[in-house]
Design an enzyme around this catalytic site. Structure first.
Site, PDB file in Angstrom:
ATOM      1  N   CYS A  66       9.589 -12.400   0.201  1.00 32.46           N
ATOM      2  CA  CYS A  66       8.427 -12.061  -0.880  1.00 32.46           C
ATOM      3  C   CYS A  66       9.658 -12.425  -2.412  1.00 32.46           C
ATOM      4  CB  CYS A  66       8.653 -10.926  -0.852  1.00 32.46           C
ATOM      5  SG  CYS A  66       7.498 -10.223  -2.522  1.00 32.46           S
ATOM      6  N   CYS A  70      11.855  -4.705  -4.893  1.00 32.80           N
ATOM      7  CA  CYS A  70      10.989  -4.325  -4.416  1.00 32.80           C
ATOM      8  C   CYS A  70      13.057  -3.240  -4.030  1.00 32.80           C
ATOM      9  CB  CYS A  70      10.067  -3.685  -4.001  1.00 32.80           C
ATOM     10  SG  CYS A  70       9.226  -4.619  -4.608  1.00 32.80           S
ATOM     11  N   CYS A  73      12.195  -2.860   0.483  1.00 34.97           N
ATOM     12  CA  CYS A  73      11.849  -4.189   0.574  1.00 34.97           C
ATOM     13  C   CYS A  73      11.773  -4.395   1.684  1.00 34.97           C
ATOM     14  CB  CYS A  73      10.635  -4.075  -0.055  1.00 34.97           C
ATOM     15  SG  CYS A  73       9.765  -5.522   0.996  1.00 34.97           S
ATOM     16  N   CYS A 112      -6.105  -2.815   7.588  1.00 33.08           N
ATOM     17  CA  CYS A 112      -5.125  -3.170   6.199  1.00 33.08           C
ATOM     18  C   CYS A 112      -4.479  -4.672   6.459  1.00 33.08           C
ATOM     19  CB  CYS A 112      -4.669  -1.731   5.986  1.00 33.08           C
ATOM     20  SG  CYS A 112      -3.860  -2.680   4.470  1.00 33.08           S
ATOM     21  N   CYS A 143      -9.096  -3.918   4.384  1.00 35.86           N
ATOM     22  CA  CYS A 143      -8.325  -3.676   3.129  1.00 35.86           C
ATOM     23  C   CYS A 143      -7.266  -4.314   2.999  1.00 35.86           C
ATOM     24  CB  CYS A 143      -7.188  -2.398   3.314  1.00 35.86           C
ATOM     25  SG  CYS A 143      -6.068  -1.674   2.136  1.00 35.86           S
ATOM     26  N   CYS A 203      -7.134   1.618  -3.876  1.00 37.38           N
ATOM     27  CA  CYS A 203      -5.613   2.204  -2.881  1.00 37.38           C
ATOM     28  C   CYS A 203      -4.249   1.808  -4.227  1.00 37.38           C
ATOM     29  CB  CYS A 203      -5.954   2.154  -1.114  1.00 37.38           C
ATOM     30  SG  CYS A 203      -4.198   2.230  -0.989  1.00 37.38           S
ATOM     31  N   ARG A 278      -3.550   9.901   1.933  1.00 40.39           N
ATOM     32  CA  ARG A 278      -2.743   9.058   2.513  1.00 40.39           C
ATOM     33  C   ARG A 278      -1.441   9.512   3.205  1.00 40.39           C
ATOM     34  NH1 ARG A 278      -4.327   4.396   3.012  1.00 40.39           N
ATOM     35  NH2 ARG A 278      -6.137   4.976   3.222  1.00 40.39           N
TER      36      ARG A 278
HETATM   37  N1  SAM Z   1       3.769  -7.448  -1.371  1.00 43.36           N
HETATM   38  C1  SAM Z   1       2.771  -6.305  -1.702  1.00 43.36           C
HETATM   39  C2  SAM Z   1       2.476  -5.239  -2.643  1.00 43.36           C
HETATM   40  O1  SAM Z   1       3.933  -5.141  -3.070  1.00 43.36           O
HETATM   41  O2  SAM Z   1       1.723  -4.941  -3.274  1.00 43.36           O
HETATM   42  C3  SAM Z   1       2.318  -6.177  -0.713  1.00 43.36           C
HETATM   43  C4  SAM Z   1       3.113  -5.715   0.599  1.00 43.36           C
HETATM   44  S1  SAM Z   1       4.168  -4.379   0.034  1.00 43.36           S
HETATM   45  C5  SAM Z   1       5.353  -4.346   1.478  1.00 43.36           C
HETATM   46  C6  SAM Z   1       2.910  -2.330   0.293  1.00 43.36           C
HETATM   47  C7  SAM Z   1       3.643  -0.984   0.087  1.00 43.36           C
HETATM   48  O3  SAM Z   1       4.313  -0.570   0.424  1.00 43.36           O
HETATM   49  C8  SAM Z   1       4.415  -1.407  -1.188  1.00 43.36           C
HETATM   50  O4  SAM Z   1       4.128  -0.983  -2.033  1.00 43.36           O
HETATM   51  C9  SAM Z   1       5.254   0.293  -0.872  1.00 43.36           C
HETATM   52  O5  SAM Z   1       4.899   1.070  -1.191  1.00 43.36           O
HETATM   53  C10 SAM Z   1       5.437   1.116   0.301  1.00 43.36           C
HETATM   54  N2  SAM Z   1       6.465   0.145   1.129  1.00 43.36           N
HETATM   55  C11 SAM Z   1       6.923  -0.638   1.213  1.00 43.36           C
HETATM   56  N3  SAM Z   1       8.473  -0.851   1.828  1.00 43.36           N
HETATM   57  C12 SAM Z   1       8.805   0.553   1.833  1.00 43.36           C
HETATM   58  C13 SAM Z   1       9.358   1.546   3.054  1.00 43.36           C
HETATM   59  N4  SAM Z   1      10.652   0.926   3.142  1.00 43.36           N
HETATM   60  N5  SAM Z   1       9.432   3.119   2.817  1.00 43.36           N
HETATM   61  C14 SAM Z   1       8.062   3.684   2.237  1.00 43.36           C
HETATM   62  N6  SAM Z   1       7.369   2.744   2.143  1.00 43.36           N
HETATM   63  C15 SAM Z   1       7.881   1.433   1.519  1.00 43.36           C
HETATM   64  C1  DTB Z   2       0.983   1.998   1.657  1.00 47.02           C
HETATM   65  O1  DTB Z   2       1.085   2.582   0.521  1.00 47.02           O
HETATM   66  N1  DTB Z   2       2.187   1.700   2.892  1.00 47.02           N
HETATM   67  C2  DTB Z   2       1.497   0.656   3.831  1.00 47.02           C
HETATM   68  C3  DTB Z   2       0.913  -0.182   2.866  1.00 47.02           C
HETATM   69  N2  DTB Z   2      -0.273   0.561   2.268  1.00 47.02           N
HETATM   70  C4  DTB Z   2       1.125  -1.484   3.197  1.00 47.02           C
HETATM   71  C5  DTB Z   2       3.320  -0.186   4.291  1.00 47.02           C
HETATM   72  C6  DTB Z   2       4.343   0.960   4.326  1.00 47.02           C
HETATM   73  C7  DTB Z   2       5.771   0.520   4.994  1.00 47.02           C
HETATM   74  C8  DTB Z   2       6.562   0.826   5.419  1.00 47.02           C
HETATM   75  C9  DTB Z   2       7.718  -0.009   5.581  1.00 47.02           C
HETATM   76  C10 DTB Z   2       7.590  -1.081   6.887  1.00 47.02           C
HETATM   77  O2  DTB Z   2       7.541  -1.306   7.753  1.00 47.02           O
HETATM   78  O3  DTB Z   2       7.625  -2.728   6.145  1.00 47.02           O
HETATM   79 FE1  SF4 Z   3       7.773  -8.195  -1.945  1.00 49.53          FE
HETATM   80 FE2  SF4 Z   3       8.333  -6.115  -0.835  1.00 49.53          FE
HETATM   81 FE3  SF4 Z   3       8.101  -6.086  -3.041  1.00 49.53          FE
HETATM   82 FE4  SF4 Z   3       5.441  -6.217  -2.263  1.00 49.53          FE
HETATM   83  S1  SF4 Z   3       7.013  -4.790  -1.863  1.00 49.53           S
HETATM   84  S2  SF4 Z   3       6.204  -7.033  -3.291  1.00 49.53           S
HETATM   85  S3  SF4 Z   3       6.312  -7.838  -0.333  1.00 49.53           S
HETATM   86  S4  SF4 Z   3       9.538  -6.680  -2.132  1.00 49.53           S
END
Ligand code: SAM
Ligand code: DTB
Ligand code: SF4
Length: 332
Positions: A66, A70, A73, A112, A143, A203, A278
């Protein structure tokens, strides 16, 4: 089908509020824990069956690479040299549908699908729309979380019958720049506005434990509650510290006092009385007692399934046992 958008009042006819101030919400954080949980449980019981929890299952349909940065992530291309994760292209539709079937048989009511995109290209959206159509055909709510969307893309998702779009604000406006710099808070709000305008359930939530202050946690909840409509679903994630990510490796992140996490859930319930709150990422490391307190504080939804997107979740077997021990029924 929209969940509660028509509603403008709570069960006792008081209007849903969209004018919370920082001072008021910080005062809620200052309440003695027992008083806060009691208030949140009262509001919860006025609107929901306190013994029913809604379960959504997650599937990462496109992994890694991506272009956003973030800091928490595992899927950001900016951290990929340091994070142990293989990129994977968009998943085949048949595999997605097979996973959705398994999730439904296991007891999930919503499926989702998450993709590691800053924003989808139109031809990528064509494939996701086919997934949505087939997953809906199984009798599941759908979702997706695909990053930023244009108004035209949102319209196409609405026409496909999408039930929910997940797009998190993650933290307060002030702390945002410590978390991500490749997009702005306002861009996030613009996508949410497009989704809301199309009549798709929103959401939107965030992550706690990234080194933010209590004022930032209050700020995140205020941003969500002061939107023109409360998001129908509010995921509250506890940071999963992924090695190799800047926030995962930061000594300032992680280790949030679990009572502060539970307080934040309780205040989300007070500010957004009709929304599903949630209990999201972070349950694998959370004690059963802490999770029970989150439910008492008003959490009434969770991610169900052994995996989140790229990390482990609390296991299905463990969740079934916990539900039994607490007399909780999954929502039908
Ligand atoms: N790229 C899309 C976005 O950012 O909207 C969708 C996927 S993103 C991984 C979905 C959400 O998962 C993020 O907005 C974040 O709030 C949560 N998330 C991602 N990595 C996480 C982590 N290590 N711990 C907790 N929540 C996480
Ligand atoms: C949200 O708020 N939490 C979920 C879902 N929306 C997409 C994702 C959590 C991701 C946790 C880290 C991972 O598994 O990469
Ligand atoms: Fe990309 Fe992860 Fe950020 Fe979603 S949370 S926009 S997958 S870097």
């Amino acid at each position: 089908m929209r969940q509660n958008n028509a509603a403008t009042t709570t069960a006792n006819d008081s209007p849903l509020r969209h004018d919370w101030s920082q001072q008021e919400v910080e005062a809620l954080f200052e309440l003695p824990f027992m008083d806060l949980i009691f208030r949140a449980q009262q509001v919860h019981r006025a609107h929901f069956d306190p013994n029913v929890i809604q379960a959504s299952s997650l599937l990462n349909i496109k992994t890694g690479g991506c272009s956003e940065n973030c800091g928490y992530c595992s899927q950001s291309a900016h951290h990929e040299k340091k994070v142990k994760l293989e990129r994977d292209a968009l998943m085949e539709i048949d595999i997605v549908v097979a996973e959705a079937k398994k999730a439904k048989e296991g007891g999930a009511t919503r499926f989702c699908m998450g993709a590691a995109w800053r924003s989808p290209r139109d031809e990528q959206l064509d494939e996701v729309i086919e997934m949505i159509t087939q997953v809906k055909g199984l009798g599941l709510e759908t979702c997706v979380t695909l990053g930023m969307l244009t108004a035209n893309q949102v319209t196409r998702l609405k026409e496909a019958g999408l039930d929910y779009y997940n797009h998190n604000l993650d933290t307060s406006r002030e702390y945002y720049k410590e978390v991500v710099t490749t997009r702005s808070y306002d861009e996030r709000l613009d996508t949410l506005a497009n989704v809301r305008a199309a009549g798709i359930n929103v959401c939107a939530g965030g992550i706690l434990g990234m080194g933010e202050s209590r004022a930032d946690r209050a700020g995140l909840l205020i941003e969500l509650a002061n939107l023109p409509e409360h998001p129908q679903s509010v995921p509250i994630n506890l940071l999963v510290k992924v090695p190799g990510t800047p926030i995962g490796d930061s000594p300032e992140a992680g280790g949030l006092d679990i009572f502060e996490f539970i307080r934040t859930i309780a205040i989300a319930r007070l500010l957004m009385p009709l929304s599903y709150v949630r209990l999201s990422a972070g349950r694998e490391e959370m004690s059963d007692e802490a999770q029970a307190l989150c439910f008492l504080a008003g959490a009434n939804s969770l991610f169900y399934g052994d995996r989140l997107l790229t990390t482990n979740n609390a296991t299905v077997n463990h969740d079934k046992e916990l539900f039994d021990r607490l007399g909780i029924t999954p929502a039908a």
